[in-house]
Design a protein around this motif. Structure first.
Motif, PDB file in Angstrom:
ATOM      1  N   PRO A 218       0.790  -1.237   0.000  1.00  0.00           N
ATOM      2  CA  PRO A 218       0.000   0.000   0.000  1.00  0.00           C
ATOM      3  C   PRO A 218       0.819   1.282   0.000  1.00  0.00           C
ATOM      4  N   VAL A 219       1.882   1.354   0.805  1.00  0.00           N
ATOM      5  CA  VAL A 219       2.684   2.588   0.877  1.00  0.00           C
ATOM      6  C   VAL A 219       3.307   2.902  -0.476  1.00  0.00           C
ATOM      7  N   VAL A 220       3.884   1.879  -1.127  1.00  0.00           N
ATOM      8  CA  VAL A 220       4.513   2.085  -2.433  1.00  0.00           C
ATOM      9  C   VAL A 220       3.444   2.411  -3.478  1.00  0.00           C
ATOM     10  N   ARG A 221       2.317   1.711  -3.410  1.00  0.00           N
ATOM     11  CA  ARG A 221       1.235   1.964  -4.367  1.00  0.00           C
ATOM     12  C   ARG A 221       0.720   3.396  -4.242  1.00  0.00           C
ATOM     13  N   LEU A 235       7.056  16.168  -7.831  1.00  0.00           N
ATOM     14  CA  LEU A 235       7.032  16.357  -6.390  1.00  0.00           C
ATOM     15  C   LEU A 235       8.399  16.079  -5.786  1.00  0.00           C
ATOM     16  N   ASN A 236       8.620  16.609  -4.604  1.00  0.00           N
ATOM     17  CA  ASN A 236       9.807  16.285  -3.827  1.00  0.00           C
ATOM     18  C   ASN A 236       9.585  14.954  -3.123  1.00  0.00           C
ATOM     19  N   ILE A 237      10.578  14.076  -3.161  1.00  0.00           N
ATOM     20  CA  ILE A 237      10.427  12.742  -2.560  1.00  0.00           C
ATOM     21  C   ILE A 237      10.116  12.831  -1.072  1.00  0.00           C
ATOM     22  N   ALA A 238      10.705  13.793  -0.395  1.00  0.00           N
ATOM     23  CA  ALA A 238      10.441  13.959   1.038  1.00  0.00           C
ATOM     24  C   ALA A 238       8.971  14.284   1.294  1.00  0.00           C
ATOM     25  N   ASP A 239       8.373  15.105   0.413  1.00  0.00           N
ATOM     26  CA  ASP A 239       6.955  15.441   0.574  1.00  0.00           C
ATOM     27  C   ASP A 239       6.074  14.223   0.338  1.00  0.00           C
ATOM     28  N   VAL A 240       6.464  13.388  -0.624  1.00  0.00           N
ATOM     29  CA  VAL A 240       5.701  12.168  -0.892  1.00  0.00           C
ATOM     30  C   VAL A 240       5.782  11.229   0.310  1.00  0.00           C
ATOM     31  N   ALA A 241       6.986  11.056   0.858  1.00  0.00           N
ATOM     32  CA  ALA A 241       7.164  10.180   2.023  1.00  0.00           C
ATOM     33  C   ALA A 241       6.293  10.646   3.187  1.00  0.00           C
ATOM     34  N   VAL A 246       5.579   7.658   5.975  1.00  0.00           N
ATOM     35  CA  VAL A 246       6.830   6.977   6.313  1.00  0.00           C
ATOM     36  C   VAL A 246       7.986   7.956   6.144  1.00  0.00           C
ATOM     37  N   SER A 247       9.159   7.568   6.657  1.00  0.00           N
ATOM     38  CA  SER A 247      10.333   8.395   6.452  1.00  0.00           C
ATOM     39  C   SER A 247      10.873   8.194   5.045  1.00  0.00           C
ATOM     40  N   VAL A 248      11.719   9.116   4.592  1.00  0.00           N
ATOM     41  CA  VAL A 248      12.336   8.971   3.282  1.00  0.00           C
ATOM     42  C   VAL A 248      13.128   7.676   3.212  1.00  0.00           C
ATOM     43  N   ARG A 249      13.850   7.352   4.280  1.00  0.00           N
ATOM     44  CA  ARG A 249      14.643   6.124   4.302  1.00  0.00           C
ATOM     45  C   ARG A 249      13.756   4.882   4.192  1.00  0.00           C
ATOM     46  N   GLN A 250      12.629   4.886   4.906  1.00  0.00           N
ATOM     47  CA  GLN A 250      11.697   3.751   4.814  1.00  0.00           C
ATOM     48  C   GLN A 250      11.138   3.622   3.400  1.00  0.00           C
ATOM     49  N   LEU A 251      10.796   4.747   2.806  1.00  0.00           N
ATOM     50  CA  LEU A 251      10.249   4.724   1.448  1.00  0.00           C
ATOM     51  C   LEU A 251      11.286   4.183   0.471  1.00  0.00           C
ATOM     52  N   GLU A 252      12.520   4.596   0.635  1.00  0.00           N
ATOM     53  CA  GLU A 252      13.585   4.100  -0.241  1.00  0.00           C
ATOM     54  C   GLU A 252      13.765   2.599  -0.100  1.00  0.00           C
ATOM     55  N   ARG A 253      13.743   2.094   1.135  1.00  0.00           N
ATOM     56  CA  ARG A 253      13.891   0.642   1.358  1.00  0.00           C
ATOM     57  C   ARG A 253      12.748  -0.127   0.723  1.00  0.00           C
ATOM     58  N   LEU A 254      11.525   0.374   0.898  1.00  0.00           N
ATOM     59  CA  LEU A 254      10.362  -0.306   0.332  1.00  0.00           C
ATOM     60  C   LEU A 254      10.416  -0.321  -1.195  1.00  0.00           C
ATOM     61  N   PHE A 255      10.780   0.804  -1.796  1.00  0.00           N
ATOM     62  CA  PHE A 255      10.878   0.862  -3.258  1.00  0.00           C
ATOM     63  C   PHE A 255      11.958  -0.080  -3.770  1.00  0.00           C
ATOM     64  N   GLN A 256      13.102  -0.082  -3.098  1.00  0.00           N
ATOM     65  CA  GLN A 256      14.201  -0.945  -3.535  1.00  0.00           C
ATOM     66  C   GLN A 256      13.798  -2.411  -3.465  1.00  0.00           C
ATOM     67  N   LYS A 257      13.071  -2.763  -2.410  1.00  0.00           N
ATOM     68  CA  LYS A 257      12.662  -4.151  -2.213  1.00  0.00           C
ATOM     69  C   LYS A 257      11.609  -4.591  -3.226  1.00  0.00           C
ATOM     70  N   GLY A 260      12.929  -2.624  -7.172  1.00  0.00           N
ATOM     71  CA  GLY A 260      14.314  -2.744  -7.608  1.00  0.00           C
ATOM     72  C   GLY A 260      14.988  -1.421  -7.904  1.00  0.00           C
ATOM     73  N   SER A 261      14.333  -0.310  -7.572  1.00  0.00           N
ATOM     74  CA  SER A 261      14.930   1.000  -7.806  1.00  0.00           C
ATOM     75  C   SER A 261      14.536   1.954  -6.690  1.00  0.00           C
ATOM     76  N   SER A 262      15.203   3.087  -6.625  1.00  0.00           N
ATOM     77  CA  SER A 262      14.865   4.106  -5.638  1.00  0.00           C
ATOM     78  C   SER A 262      13.601   4.839  -6.069  1.00  0.00           C
ATOM     79  N   PRO A 263      12.948   5.549  -5.127  1.00  0.00           N
ATOM     80  CA  PRO A 263      11.763   6.332  -5.527  1.00  0.00           C
ATOM     81  C   PRO A 263      12.071   7.340  -6.624  1.00  0.00           C
TER      82      PRO A 263
END
Length: 333
Positions: A218-221, A235-241, A246-257, A260-263
């Motif tokens: 859901p968060v990634v979707r 948009l700025n990635i921080a604003d999306v997070a 979630v935090s920017v770091r959490q969003l990055e981990r979820l996207f990578q998982k 396979g890429s960063s937000p």
């Protein structure tokens, strides 16, 4: 037992049409006739002038009749590329409108929704548009209502997003003619997993990952939905997070998982895929395309486009225009 009424369906094919869309409609109808032991469905191939038409796969088809001479079909489906145009638009679009006035259901499969819209027969209607054409369709027909459903039935208009959806349209026709049991048996013959109807959304790829949009957490979707609605004004990635909780770091981990890429890379990919749709299927200039996906200049767009697709936008448009000229369909600048 009353004899069933014959169902006559016309398929209007344009040069460069996707052959799979035609066979995906005809084969289920043929199978239904065979299973039921009745030749209820018959079909006619139509071209604008009755002449031979070559599909996108370089397979030639010899239509049965010219568009001007088709009068007894209950339904007519347009199959084409997004760039297809009539050689004589006034006469041929007039014929389609005349058929519609006389109660013929007019439909379109995949790219066929473009010439159907150009005919004026989608005014005040909603049409299913394949996700890979939606940006170009919105550019050319900003006033028309569209749907992400695989199929849309709206009064006497039927639109299907692709070849698998075309198969579903035929299953619905079979159910109307023979009942659900025959439709289910036809689906099983072809190992079609289930009969889809209106309200089923198209599955879209998550770029650079072996998954589709409905498989994302859901968060990634939610983040992807925000990206998709802000391609022109990034948009700025921080604003999306922050918006998805979630935090920017959490969003990055979820996207990578999951992708396979960063937000940021995923966002850039979405913008480039929209640019590619507009480039291949639309008529906008490169400057206009750059603005439509949030770039200040066509030079910046070209650099990113080549990073993603390995080819410059001008080179890609030149290749597709060569194809269009060879197929006798519209080329853009």
């Amino acid at each position: 037992m009353h004899a069933r009424k014959e169902r006559h369906i016309g398929f209007l094919i344009f040069p460069g049409f996707p052959m799979a869309c035609l066979t995906s409609m005809i084969e289920p109808l043929r199978a239904a006739n065979e299973i039921a032991g009745e030749d209820i469905f018959r079909w006619t191939l139509i071209s604008e002038d009755g002449g031979r038409v070559e599909a996108s796969a370089r397979v030639g088809f010899d239509p049965d009749v010219a568009l001007a001479d088709i009068d007894d079909a209950e339904q007519v489906f347009l199959l084409s590329s997004p760039s297809s145009l009539f050689q004589n638009p006034e006469r041929s679009n007039g014929k389609l409108r005349k058929l519609a006035r006389h109660g013929v259901t007019i439909g379109a499969i995949s790219g066929g929704v473009f010439p159907l819209a150009r005919s004026g027969l989608l005014e005040d209607q909603t049409a299913s548009v394949h996700w890979c054409y939606e940006a170009a369709f919105a550019e050319e027909f900003p006033h028309l209502a569209t749907s992400s459903d695989v199929i849309t039935f709206d009064n006497r208009r039927v639109t299907a997003s692709g070849s698998a959806a075309a198969f579903d349209v035929s299953l619905h026709l079979i159910e109307q003619a023979f009942g659900a049991d025959v439709a289910t048996e036809v689906a099983c013959w072809f190992q079609h997993p289930f009969v889809r109807g209106q309200g089923v959304l198209q599955r879209k790829p998550t770029f650079a990952a072996e998954s589709t949009s409905d498989m994302l957490p859901p968060v990634v979707r939610d983040a992807v939905a925000m990206f998709s609605s802000h391609l022109e004004d990034p948009l700025n990635i921080a604003d999306v997070a922050q918006e998805v909780g979630v935090s920017v770091r959490q969003l990055e981990r979820l996207f990578q998982k999951t992708t396979g890429s960063s937000p940021l890379v995923y966002y850039k990919s979405l913008r480039m895929h929209k640019a590619r749709q507009l480039l291949l299927y639309g008529t906008q200039t490169l400057v206009e395309i750059a603005a439509a996906v949030g770039y200040s200049s066509s030079t910046t767009l070209a650099k990113t486009y080549k990073e993603v697709f390995g080819i410059l936008p001008k080179e890609e448009r030149s290749k597709i225009n060569m194809f269009r000229v060879r197929e006798g369909i519209r080329a853009s600048d």
